[in-house]
Design a protein around this motif. Structure first.
Motif, short mmCIF file in Angstrom:
data_model
loop_
_atom_site.label_atom_id
_atom_site.label_comp_id
_atom_site.label_asym_id
_atom_site.label_seq_id
_atom_site.Cartn_x
_atom_site.Cartn_y
_atom_site.Cartn_z
N LEU A 36 101.25 43.89 81.34
CA LEU A 36 101.20 43.53 79.94
C LEU A 36 102.24 42.46 79.60
O LEU A 36 102.00 41.59 78.76
N ASP A 37 103.39 42.51 80.27
CA ASP A 37 104.41 41.48 80.07
C ASP A 37 103.88 40.11 80.49
O ASP A 37 104.16 39.09 79.83
N ASP A 38 103.14 40.07 81.59
CA ASP A 38 102.55 38.81 82.04
C ASP A 38 101.57 38.26 81.00
O ASP A 38 101.55 37.06 80.71
N HIS A 62 90.93 43.20 72.13
CA HIS A 62 91.63 43.69 70.94
C HIS A 62 92.56 44.85 71.29
O HIS A 62 93.72 44.89 70.86
N ALA A 63 92.06 45.79 72.08
CA ALA A 63 92.86 46.96 72.46
C ALA A 63 94.08 46.56 73.27
O ALA A 63 95.18 47.09 73.07
N VAL A 64 93.91 45.61 74.19
CA VAL A 64 95.03 45.20 75.05
C VAL A 64 96.07 44.42 74.24
O VAL A 64 97.28 44.63 74.41
N LEU A 65 95.64 43.54 73.35
CA LEU A 65 96.58 42.81 72.51
C LEU A 65 97.37 43.77 71.61
O LEU A 65 98.57 43.61 71.42
N THR A 66 96.66 44.77 71.09
CA THR A 66 97.34 45.78 70.27
C THR A 66 98.36 46.55 71.11
O THR A 66 99.47 46.85 70.64
N GLN A 67 98.00 46.84 72.36
CA GLN A 67 98.92 47.55 73.25
C GLN A 67 100.17 46.71 73.53
O GLN A 67 101.29 47.24 73.60
#
Length: 219
Positions: A36-38, A62-67
């Protein structure tokens, strides 16, 4: 995810990220697993990506950006951008009928902030040497923002009115059609159908003019 280069620029081809059942993320451009940092670094570098479920193909962007935002906000000692009152109000909007307007309103606000970010940086830098002038400049910018928000709200109100008018016109037309089908003495006429269409067109034209004026004022 908004950046200065997003405004008025052509949309770049997004990198495809695949998410596997073990929650691992795979960058198809570099053929490597990423974290996620990458992905957060990719956003900061204005490199767009989309995330798909490796098995089902579902869009998980959307879910990953929110995470990513949740992780950024939860970092101990890190900077937080979402104050608690804002988060509380945002949660309330999920069950409010005005909630459908929130995404566009927030995007409008962030785009304006991106456009004015250099002015804000200068404003904050001068606050140390001349706090009174900086505060006045901040208030002036806030007044301008409020004026633009009011224009945007007026645009949405007009759009909502036109949509409601169209829905009512559709219902009236359906009712007239049913009456005509059950009327053996002749064909029923839909009253004022031409006037209703003209009024709807006028409302849509007025809304388009507001959009164009808003765009010119922002430029």
């Amino acid at each position: 995810m908004l950046n200065k280069s997003d405004v008025g620029s052509e949309k770049k081809e997004a990198v495809v990220i695949k998410k596997y059942a073990n929650r691992r993320l795979y960058n198809t451009e570099t053929s490597t697993y990423v974290t996620l940092d990458d992905l957060a670094q990719m956003v900061r570098k204005d490199k767009d990506f989309v995330v798909y479920d490796a098995k089902s193909g579902d869009d998980l962007t959307h879910a990953v950006l929110t995470q990513i935002i949740v992780e950024q906000e939860s970092r101990e000692g890190g900077q937080t951008l979402l104050p608690i009152p804002f988060l509380r109000q945002l949660i309330r909007f999920y069950d409010d009928n005005i909630g459908s307007m929130v995404p566009s309103y927030l995007q409008f606000s962030l785009e304006n902030l991106v456009k004015e970010q250099e002015k804000f940086r200068t404003m904050f830098a001068s606050a140390f040497s001349n706090p009174a002038a900086a505060f006045e400049a901040y208030q002036d910018q806030a007044r301008k923002n409020m004026a633009m928000f009011e224009q945007a709200m007026s645009m949405w109100t007009s759009f909502g009115g036109a949509a409601k008018f169209q829905a009512q016109a559709d219902r009236d037309e359906a009712t007239a059609a049913r009456e005509a089908a059950g009327n053996t003495g002749g064909v029923a006429e839909t009253p004022k159908s031409g006037a209703e269409i003209d009024e709807l067109k006028a409302q849509l034209d007025a809304m388009q003019q507001r959009i164009e004026r808003l765009a010119r004022n922002r430029d």
